[in-house]
Design a protein around this motif. Structure first.
Motif, PDB file in Angstrom:
ATOM      1  N   CYS A 153       0.852  -1.189   0.000  1.00  0.00           N
ATOM      2  CA  CYS A 153       0.000   0.000   0.000  1.00  0.00           C
ATOM      3  C   CYS A 153       0.890   1.242   0.000  1.00  0.00           C
ATOM      4  CB  CYS A 153      -0.920   0.003   1.219  1.00  0.00           C
ATOM      5  SG  CYS A 153      -1.984   1.460   1.331  1.00  0.00           S
ATOM      6  N   SER A 154       1.000   1.894  -1.152  1.00  0.00           N
ATOM      7  CA  SER A 154       1.916   3.035  -1.276  1.00  0.00           C
ATOM      8  C   SER A 154       1.511   4.186  -0.363  1.00  0.00           C
ATOM      9  CB  SER A 154       1.976   3.506  -2.734  1.00  0.00           C
ATOM     10  OG  SER A 154       0.689   3.871  -3.200  1.00  0.00           O
ATOM     11  N   ARG A 155       0.220   4.361  -0.129  1.00  0.00           N
ATOM     12  CA  ARG A 155      -0.223   5.454   0.730  1.00  0.00           C
ATOM     13  C   ARG A 155       0.178   5.228   2.190  1.00  0.00           C
ATOM     14  NH1 ARG A 155      -6.475   6.318  -0.317  1.00  0.00           N
ATOM     15  NH2 ARG A 155      -6.418   4.029  -0.404  1.00  0.00           N
ATOM     16  N   ALA A 156       0.291   3.976   2.587  1.00  0.00           N
ATOM     17  CA  ALA A 156       0.661   3.678   3.975  1.00  0.00           C
ATOM     18  C   ALA A 156       2.083   4.116   4.293  1.00  0.00           C
ATOM     19  CB  ALA A 156       0.494   2.187   4.242  1.00  0.00           C
ATOM     20  N   GLU A 157       2.941   4.198   3.282  1.00  0.00           N
ATOM     21  CA  GLU A 157       4.340   4.563   3.504  1.00  0.00           C
ATOM     22  C   GLU A 157       4.495   5.941   4.128  1.00  0.00           C
ATOM     23  OE1 GLU A 157       6.347   4.264  -0.187  1.00  0.00           O
ATOM     24  OE2 GLU A 157       6.006   2.107  -0.423  1.00  0.00           O
ATOM     25  N   ASN A 158       3.570   6.833   3.841  1.00  0.00           N
ATOM     26  CA  ASN A 158       3.707   8.218   4.279  1.00  0.00           C
ATOM     27  C   ASN A 158       2.842   8.554   5.496  1.00  0.00           C
ATOM     28  OD1 ASN A 158       5.481   8.886   2.096  1.00  0.00           O
ATOM     29  ND2 ASN A 158       3.706   8.923   0.738  1.00  0.00           N
ATOM     30  N   VAL A 159       2.182   7.583   6.065  1.00  0.00           N
ATOM     31  CA  VAL A 159       1.319   7.829   7.221  1.00  0.00           C
ATOM     32  C   VAL A 159       2.153   7.744   8.502  1.00  0.00           C
ATOM     33  CG1 VAL A 159      -0.659   7.014   8.546  1.00  0.00           C
ATOM     34  CG2 VAL A 159      -0.735   6.964   6.052  1.00  0.00           C
ATOM     35  N   THR A 160       2.211   8.839   9.233  1.00  0.00           N
ATOM     36  CA  THR A 160       3.006   8.891  10.474  1.00  0.00           C
ATOM     37  C   THR A 160       2.145   9.123  11.712  1.00  0.00           C
ATOM     38  OG1 THR A 160       3.410  11.270  10.197  1.00  0.00           O
ATOM     39  CG2 THR A 160       5.021   9.754   9.226  1.00  0.00           C
ATOM     40  N   ASP A 161       0.834   9.237  11.552  1.00  0.00           N
ATOM     41  CA  ASP A 161      -0.040   9.525  12.690  1.00  0.00           C
ATOM     42  C   ASP A 161      -1.052   8.404  12.944  1.00  0.00           C
ATOM     43  OD1 ASP A 161      -1.603   9.933  10.462  1.00  0.00           O
ATOM     44  OD2 ASP A 161      -2.335  11.908  11.073  1.00  0.00           O
ATOM     45  N   GLN A 162      -0.824   7.239  12.374  1.00  0.00           N
ATOM     46  CA  GLN A 162      -1.595   6.032  12.663  1.00  0.00           C
ATOM     47  C   GLN A 162      -0.605   4.893  12.881  1.00  0.00           C
ATOM     48  OE1 GLN A 162      -4.698   7.072   9.063  1.00  0.00           O
ATOM     49  NE2 GLN A 162      -4.644   4.948   9.737  1.00  0.00           N
ATOM     50  N   PHE A 163      -1.079   3.826  13.513  1.00  0.00           N
ATOM     51  CA  PHE A 163      -0.173   2.698  13.701  1.00  0.00           C
ATOM     52  C   PHE A 163      -0.969   1.414  13.902  1.00  0.00           C
ATOM     53  CE2 PHE A 163      -0.820   4.681  17.862  1.00  0.00           C
ATOM     54  CZ  PHE A 163      -1.090   3.618  18.691  1.00  0.00           C
ATOM     55  N   MET A 164      -0.279   0.309  13.687  1.00  0.00           N
ATOM     56  CA  MET A 164      -0.815  -1.001  13.969  1.00  0.00           C
ATOM     57  C   MET A 164      -0.430  -1.411  15.389  1.00  0.00           C
ATOM     58  SD  MET A 164      -2.373  -1.935  11.162  1.00  0.00           S
ATOM     59  CE  MET A 164      -2.604  -3.704  11.444  1.00  0.00           C
ATOM     60  N   PHE A 165      -1.318  -2.157  16.032  1.00  0.00           N
ATOM     61  CA  PHE A 165      -1.021  -2.753  17.326  1.00  0.00           C
ATOM     62  C   PHE A 165      -1.188  -4.254  17.149  1.00  0.00           C
ATOM     63  CE2 PHE A 165      -2.265  -3.830  21.804  1.00  0.00           C
ATOM     64  CZ  PHE A 165      -1.055  -3.501  22.381  1.00  0.00           C
ATOM     65  N   GLY A 166      -0.072  -4.915  16.802  1.00  0.00           N
ATOM     66  CA  GLY A 166      -0.179  -6.285  16.352  1.00  0.00           C
ATOM     67  C   GLY A 166      -0.930  -6.317  15.024  1.00  0.00           C
ATOM     68  N   PRO A 167      -1.301  -7.497  14.546  1.00  0.00           N
ATOM     69  CA  PRO A 167      -1.963  -7.590  13.241  1.00  0.00           C
ATOM     70  C   PRO A 167      -3.460  -7.293  13.279  1.00  0.00           C
ATOM     71  CG  PRO A 167      -1.676  -9.779  14.151  1.00  0.00           C
ATOM     72  CD  PRO A 167      -1.011  -8.832  15.124  1.00  0.00           C
ATOM     73  N   ASP A 168      -4.063  -7.215  14.488  1.00  0.00           N
ATOM     74  CA  ASP A 168      -5.519  -7.186  14.584  1.00  0.00           C
ATOM     75  C   ASP A 168      -6.113  -5.852  14.992  1.00  0.00           C
ATOM     76  OD1 ASP A 168      -5.425  -9.867  13.922  1.00  0.00           O
ATOM     77  OD2 ASP A 168      -5.524 -10.545  16.013  1.00  0.00           O
ATOM     78  N   TYR A 169      -5.280  -4.844  15.260  1.00  0.00           N
ATOM     79  CA  TYR A 169      -5.806  -3.535  15.659  1.00  0.00           C
ATOM     80  C   TYR A 169      -5.070  -2.422  14.928  1.00  0.00           C
ATOM     81  CZ  TYR A 169      -8.247  -5.839  19.489  1.00  0.00           C
ATOM     82  OH  TYR A 169      -9.068  -6.657  20.220  1.00  0.00           O
ATOM     83  N   MET A 170      -5.812  -1.388  14.564  1.00  0.00           N
ATOM     84  CA  MET A 170      -5.220  -0.177  14.012  1.00  0.00           C
ATOM     85  C   MET A 170      -5.705   1.016  14.838  1.00  0.00           C
ATOM     86  SD  MET A 170      -5.385   1.524  10.178  1.00  0.00           S
ATOM     87  CE  MET A 170      -7.041   2.183  10.367  1.00  0.00           C
ATOM     88  N   VAL A 171      -4.788   1.929  15.142  1.00  0.00           N
ATOM     89  CA  VAL A 171      -5.080   3.082  15.984  1.00  0.00           C
ATOM     90  C   VAL A 171      -4.775   4.348  15.206  1.00  0.00           C
ATOM     91  CG1 VAL A 171      -4.710   4.152  18.231  1.00  0.00           C
ATOM     92  CG2 VAL A 171      -4.316   1.688  17.951  1.00  0.00           C
ATOM     93  N   ALA A 172      -5.715   5.292  15.245  1.00  0.00           N
ATOM     94  CA  ALA A 172      -5.516   6.615  14.641  1.00  0.00           C
ATOM     95  C   ALA A 172      -5.754   7.644  15.742  1.00  0.00           C
ATOM     96  CB  ALA A 172      -6.465   6.831  13.463  1.00  0.00           C
ATOM     97  N   PRO A 173      -4.781   7.884  16.602  1.00  0.00           N
ATOM     98  CA  PRO A 173      -4.998   8.724  17.789  1.00  0.00           C
ATOM     99  C   PRO A 173      -5.272  10.179  17.425  1.00  0.00           C
ATOM    100  CG  PRO A 173      -2.664   8.267  17.511  1.00  0.00           C
ATOM    101  CD  PRO A 173      -3.377   7.427  16.501  1.00  0.00           C
ATOM    102  N   VAL A 174      -5.914  10.855  18.341  1.00  0.00           N
ATOM    103  CA  VAL A 174      -6.175  12.288  18.185  1.00  0.00           C
ATOM    104  C   VAL A 174      -4.968  13.046  18.717  1.00  0.00           C
ATOM    105  CG1 VAL A 174      -7.641  14.206  18.896  1.00  0.00           C
ATOM    106  CG2 VAL A 174      -8.664  11.983  18.327  1.00  0.00           C
ATOM    107  N   LEU A 175      -4.355  13.855  17.854  1.00  0.00           N
ATOM    108  CA  LEU A 175      -3.092  14.507  18.188  1.00  0.00           C
ATOM    109  C   LEU A 175      -3.178  16.032  18.118  1.00  0.00           C
ATOM    110  CD1 LEU A 175      -0.817  12.106  16.069  1.00  0.00           C
ATOM    111  CD2 LEU A 175      -1.340  11.947  18.526  1.00  0.00           C
ATOM    112  N   GLU A 176      -4.390  16.549  18.080  1.00  0.00           N
ATOM    113  CA  GLU A 176      -4.643  17.989  18.069  1.00  0.00           C
ATOM    114  C   GLU A 176      -5.755  18.281  19.066  1.00  0.00           C
ATOM    115  OE1 GLU A 176      -3.129  20.204  16.134  1.00  0.00           O
ATOM    116  OE2 GLU A 176      -2.142  19.025  14.575  1.00  0.00           O
TER     117      GLU A 176
END
Length: 255
Positions: free
Chosen positions: A175-198
């Motif tokens: 996924c080329s778009r995933a390469e540039n994402v710095t404000d989301q992350f995976m937590f193991g293979p089964d969870y994705m987190v997009a925290p609020v940073l503002e």
């Protein structure tokens, strides 16, 4: 020297200085005495995701170490906790201003030199901001509920070197778009987190990598989002943020 971190041992030592191989001795690195502000929270997430690709155990001073005013930084602390619950350990370490909340006076034995900074415990935000304490408790409850999952992921880490908290591209390398994402992350293979940073956020843009065979189920609302899309996800309040459990309809979604 241990051949690898000992999962049977409940003791871990937080360190600020580290060296190659020190993780073998159950050490957990924290990022140092950082500022208590939103820009630092955003930098900490980027630093942690990069650091854990080569050294698996990392954490941050939740809420920052210095410069925070407990009368005004409740929102920041809650959002920081919502990131910290996915790091190796959750810890508070720092100094707040002013030194003494009016409703929680420090006794003389607690600060005999009058040099201490203000307290950092979750209850310091006081009766007027009780919701801050409540949201911190809710975040910690999520971590508690994930402990069996975390232990499984730590076993995978020990056996295969796979970091638990990692960038999106780690699981979706095509996924080329995933390469540039710095404000989301995976937590193991089964969870994705997009925290609020503002501050004062009511929605945030979230990338859902993968394809139509990957579904993302919002932890708080139950709403489903399909892989291969990017959309604005509502944030309904201080206790809400984009946290997703991933469901797959095929074996390999690394697209």
């Amino acid at each position: 020297m241990l051949p690898g971190p000992d999962l049977s041992c409940p003791i871990a030592c937080p360190i600020c200085q580290w060296y190659a191989g020190s993780h073998l001795h159950n050490t957990i690195v924290w990022s140092g005495d950082i500022s208590s502000d939103w820009a630092t929270l955003r930098r900490e997430l980027v630093a942690g995701l990069n650091f854990q690709l080569t050294y698996p155990y990392w954490n941050t001073d939740t809420g920052g170490f210095s410069g925070g005013d407990w009368e005004t930084m409740g929102e920041l602390v809650v959002r920081w906790f919502q990131v910290s619950i996915f790091t190796s350990i959750v810890r508070l370490h720092g100094s707040r201003t002013p030194a003494e909340p009016s409703w929680v006076p420090l006794s003389r034995p607690c600060d005999p030199t009058d040099a201490s900074g203000g307290p950092i415990e979750p209850w310091v935000y006081g009766p007027a901001n009780y919701s801050v304490l409540q949201h911190i408790k809710e975040a910690l409850q999520i971590r508690k509920s994930l402990l069996p999952y975390m232990r499984k992921q730590l076993t995978t880490l020990v056996n295969h070197g796979t970091p638990v908290m990692r960038p999106l591209w780690f699981d979706f390398p095509r996924c080329s778009r995933a390469e540039n994402v710095t404000d989301q992350f995976m937590f193991g293979p089964d969870y994705m987190v997009a925290p609020v940073l503002e501050p004062n956020v009511t929605e945030r843009l979230v990338l859902f990598p993968g394809d139509g065979g990957v579904r993302y189920v919002h932890h708080f609302t139950g709403k489903e989002y399909m892989g291969g899309s990017s959309t604005l996800v509502p944030v309904s309040g201080l206790g809400d943020y984009p946290l997703f459990q991933i469901q797959r309809t095929h074996g390999d979604d690394r697209t």
